[in-house]
Scaffold this active site. Sequence first.
Site, short mmCIF file in Angstrom:
data_model
loop_
_atom_site.label_atom_id
_atom_site.label_comp_id
_atom_site.label_asym_id
_atom_site.label_seq_id
_atom_site.Cartn_x
_atom_site.Cartn_y
_atom_site.Cartn_z
N ARG A 54 32.72 39.16 43.43
CA ARG A 54 33.54 39.69 44.51
C ARG A 54 35.03 39.61 44.25
NH1 ARG A 54 28.99 38.36 46.48
NH2 ARG A 54 29.32 36.64 45.08
N THR A 55 35.50 38.45 43.84
CA THR A 55 36.95 38.28 43.76
C THR A 55 37.53 39.25 42.74
OG1 THR A 55 36.65 35.98 44.35
CG2 THR A 55 38.78 36.56 43.43
N LYS A 83 39.97 31.18 20.43
CA LYS A 83 40.61 30.75 19.17
C LYS A 83 41.51 29.56 19.43
CE LYS A 83 41.02 35.56 17.66
NZ LYS A 83 42.06 36.57 17.46
N ARG A 105 41.63 33.18 37.43
CA ARG A 105 40.61 32.20 37.84
C ARG A 105 40.38 31.26 36.67
NH1 ARG A 105 35.08 33.30 41.02
NH2 ARG A 105 36.63 33.38 42.68
N HIS A 133 41.64 28.39 46.76
CA HIS A 133 41.25 29.80 46.58
C HIS A 133 41.91 30.57 47.73
CE1 HIS A 133 39.10 33.32 45.62
NE2 HIS A 133 37.85 32.87 45.58
C1 NCD Z 1 33.70 31.35 45.97
C2 NCD Z 1 34.37 30.70 44.79
O1 NCD Z 1 34.37 31.24 43.67
O2 NCD Z 1 34.91 29.63 44.99
N1 NCD Z 1 33.30 32.67 45.74
C3 NCD Z 1 34.17 33.67 46.00
O3 NCD Z 1 35.23 33.77 45.42
N2 NCD Z 1 33.85 34.50 47.00
C4 NCD Z 1 32.63 30.51 46.57
C5 NCD Z 1 31.51 30.04 45.71
O4 NCD Z 1 31.43 30.35 44.52
O5 NCD Z 1 30.67 29.34 46.25
#
Ligand code: NCD
Length: 441
Positions: A54-55, A83, A105, A133
């Site tokens: 999703r993100t 590397k 991320r 997040h």
């Molecule tokens: C979340 C995350 O990556 O922290 N997912 C997301 O970005 N919607 C929640 C999760 O992974 O449980």
Amino acid sequence: MPRIRHLVSVDDLSISEIQELFNKAKDFSKDLRSWSHLCPGRISASLFYEASTRTRLSFESSMQRLGGGVLTAAEMRTSSAAKGESLADTVRVVSGAYADLIVLRHPSEGAARLAAEFSQVPVINAGDGSHEHPTQTLCDLYTLWIEKGELEGLDVVLAGDLRYSRTIHSFIYALARFCANIVCVPHRGLELPDYVLRRLREEYGAEPVRADASELGEISRESDAVYLTPAKPHQLSLFTDSRRLRVDRVDAVYMTRPQTERHGESDEIESYFQLGQNAMSAKPLREAIVMHPLPRRDEISADLDDDPRSLYFKQAARGVPIRMAILAHLLGCLELQASPPDVRTRLFPIEVGHNPCPNSSCITNTEKRHQRLAFKLTSRDPLRAACGYCSQEIPIRLVGCSTTRHYHPRDSASARRIRPDHLVFFRDEAQATALGFSATR
Ligand code: NCD
């Protein structure tokens, strides 16, 4: 040149900016296809060192809907990280000429803050270990705002893995800023970390109280729920002021999956709670909406999927208009009336060559080559400090002054007199002596 704005934590946006971004997102959502004139020719780079559906996809969709382009490094194992390239070097290169904005991320806590320090373009934290997040939080708040019509003084239940869920940590700081009453119902052993509770109390004025949550029925199976109430309760608060902590009506239940990828050997997750029709029939939950950042495993039963209170798929869809608003704002393509936030807590660099952060998954411990160390002073008396990257408390026994090269016990008057930018923290005498500090007589 205007200052580069990053979104590393939810605190990087003021309340009025958040509200204005929500209004923009609402406009965008009327027709997602008619905004390609907003950011033409801009490029965002997705640097994903951890899994995501999703993100990443909603960021990339948002950038394209704004008329821009995307560069994707979704599998950093195939990039130069494999590397041995440091995060700092990757960010320096990508922000040089390749992209106008970076979405990052990373599994290390504090990674986005470090990236922001090396970047020439805005950095958005799309999740840094179990730390924060912020853009998921904006989707979550946006959903609450759309569904409940306001954000002030809501009553929200947070359930599941409160220890390792970064979505919970960012969400809870934001809820505290909006004076919510928060009921934490963790899976046993996965309670909110102490550093989050401390930060809630010291920076946001939320007061944690251990309480009996039996009114919540099945969901409160775990007996040690924690309530966080604003020190100055909002007038619409549904908690009784006498702190009897009866929950009459909950606005939202926010469920999270066990974050097994971050669990240690001692984090057992047997019999993880499942939210289903039964649990949602408890009286205080009857009007509550059900939220989840997704992905879900078994913690929300499929029998809730068609229930009108279940909003998790809508919540994910709303990630697009919200991320469009965030991208356009940070790229300087939106004129907002709102002012940025005041600096809440100043970061002080740590000059002396040892890292006092005890968190082995903090970026200051996982990436040593471009190490920048910084702390924030969370309390002057008693003297307490937290890592400027991962927010975890720095254990202090002795405190030194970098100009006099003397060290003192943490709770002494001499320690309290040291200027914050001269403070040095030591575990013990041996460490202080090794770094050339001496005790005062
Ligand atoms: C979340 C995350 O990556 O922290 N997912 C997301 O970005 N919607 C929640 C999760 O992974 O449980």
